[in-house]
Design an enzyme around this catalytic site. Structure first.
Site, mmCIF file in Angstrom:
data_model
loop_
_atom_site.group_PDB
_atom_site.id
_atom_site.type_symbol
_atom_site.label_atom_id
_atom_site.label_comp_id
_atom_site.label_asym_id
_atom_site.label_seq_id
_atom_site.Cartn_x
_atom_site.Cartn_y
_atom_site.Cartn_z
ATOM 1 N N ASP A 1 -69.061 -10.163 -5.800
ATOM 2 C CA ASP A 1 -69.122 -9.642 -7.169
ATOM 3 C C ASP A 1 -69.260 -8.125 -7.163
ATOM 4 O O ASP A 1 -69.740 -7.519 -6.198
ATOM 5 C CB ASP A 1 -70.262 -10.287 -7.959
ATOM 6 C CG ASP A 1 -71.635 -10.027 -7.357
ATOM 7 O OD1 ASP A 1 -71.764 -10.132 -6.117
ATOM 8 O OD2 ASP A 1 -72.578 -9.720 -8.114
ATOM 9 N N GLU B 1 -74.926 -10.975 -6.555
ATOM 10 C CA GLU B 1 -75.841 -9.982 -5.981
ATOM 11 C C GLU B 1 -76.106 -8.849 -6.953
ATOM 12 O O GLU B 1 -77.213 -8.320 -7.024
ATOM 13 C CB GLU B 1 -75.265 -9.425 -4.677
ATOM 14 C CG GLU B 1 -76.277 -8.651 -3.828
ATOM 15 C CD GLU B 1 -76.407 -7.182 -4.190
ATOM 16 O OE1 GLU B 1 -77.381 -6.549 -3.766
ATOM 17 O OE2 GLU B 1 -75.520 -6.648 -4.905
#
Length: 379
Positions: free
Chosen positions: A72, A137
């Protein structure tokens, strides 16, 4: 072959082209899984709520070396300020531009290519190689690495060494590795008052006035002296909100958010105790809640740090500096299992900014560093 067409660069471009803003993965892990499956990895997708995770492993024995990272990325910000579209990876003057180039799709590409090269040269390597990859994250980190670790712990599957691909470098590739991180603790505080008209303060109770001496003392408190590995614990007030926006209304409450980045010289419990003692000393009417964002961890001298130092020197010609400064990473969820954790990745000068970029040559050198680390630990 020019640097622009190195295998690492090509894979990085493929990953960057996928707009995987947290918690989206947009097929990044599928692409990685295909490459890993082709060289003998067992692929285990782990989907929790809106988060895509992958645990991939080659080998059944210890020690277990794990590459850890995230697919991400943070939002792009104002696209008009980008030189090129953020999800159309472009090379300009030797730099690869795109959201995630440095944080951390460049690292992911380097991990994959390094592993492919290593397995080709050493098909019967010692121990196991693993990948722990998440799409959560940069966000709330609820359903990502922490859930994967819980799953592994439940079946007693242990990681010996973890190398996180966060952009640790400061001025040039490999000049800094992170061998630990400070703990993070957030306090959400509400100071209670009584709302009223500013012309009639005797009929109200202004929480801002009441809280001001407390906040002044809190901001000046000395928490510890740090140690040879960590700087002193710091506290920063991050947000303050009180009032209705009108100039003639005394607010009924004041909300304050503050954050500690703390060393191994104190614990979260000690910090909480000291803050709440100060609140009581100022005789404030309050509510407070606490969010534990991660414990401090430190990886000292040993095989992982030795291998990483050696690899960086072999590839770049200079010595690295282990540091514990900066923010948190998913390493904080891996370290409590007993694993030794380091972070090594690209230069971090442009992460989370518009025009995020990474030097193309650095990606190839990073892959070489990762490959040498594997050789040092598993051959």
């Amino acid at each position: 072959m020019t640097a622009e067409h190195f295998p690492v660069t090509e894979l990085a471009k493929d990953l960057i082209s996928r707009p995987s803003v947290t918690p989206l993965d947009e097929g990044c892990q599928t692409l990685m899984a295909e490459r890993l499956s082709a060289i003998g990895f067992n692929i285990e997708p782990m989907i929790f709520e809106d988060t895509t995770n992958m645990w991939a492993r080659r080998g059944n024995q210890g020690p277990v070396f794990c590459f850890a990272g995230h697919t991400d990325v943070v939002p792009t910000g104002d696209i008009s300020r980008w030189h090129t579209p953020p999800f159309e990876p472009t090379i300009i003057d030797g730099y690869l531009y795109g959201r995630g180039a440095a944080d951390m799709k460049g690292s992911l590409a380097a991990m994959i290519v390094a592993t492919e090269r290593f397995v080709t040269k050493h098909p019967d390597h010692q121990g196991s190689i693993a990948f722990l990859i998440t799409s959560d994250e940069e966000g709330p980190f609820i359903n990502g690495t922490t859930r994967v670790i819980d799953t592994l712990e439940a079946r007693n599957e242990k990681i010996t060494w973890a190398l996180v691909g966060e952009p640790s470098s400061t001025l040039k590739l490999g000049d800094v590795v992170k061998n630990g991180r400070r703990g993070s603790l957030t306090g959400n505080l509400t100071i209670k008052g009584i709302q009223g008209h500013v012309a009639y303060p005797h009929l109200a109770d202004n929480p801002i006035h009441k809280a001001a001496p407390f906040l002044a003392e809190l901001s000046q408190m000395h928490w510890d002296n740090g140690n040879e590995f960590f700087p002193p614990t710091s506290m920063q007030i991050a947000n303050i909100h009180g009032g209705t926006g009108a100039s003639n209304v005394i607010p009924g409450a004041l909300e304050v958010m503050f954050n500690f980045r703390y060393s191994t010289e104190v614990t979260a419990e000690i910090l909480i105790e000291r803050v709440e003692a100060l609140l009581k000393a100022h005789e404030l009417d309050y509510d407070i809640s606490w969010i534990f964002n991660g414990l401090p961890f430190l990886t000292g001298e040993g095989p992982l740090l030795d291998a990483t130092r050696y690899a960086i020197h072999q590839v770049t010609g200079y010595d690295t500096s282990p540091q514990t400064t900066g923010g948190t990473s998913d390493g904080r969820f891996i370290a409590p299992t007993g694993a030794k954790v380091l972070e090594l990745g690209p230069v971090n000068a442009t992460i989370h900014k518009v025009n995020e970029c990474v030097k193309v040559d650095d990606l190839e050198q990073l892959a070489l560093c990762y490959e040498v680390i594997l050789e040092q630990l598993l051959c």
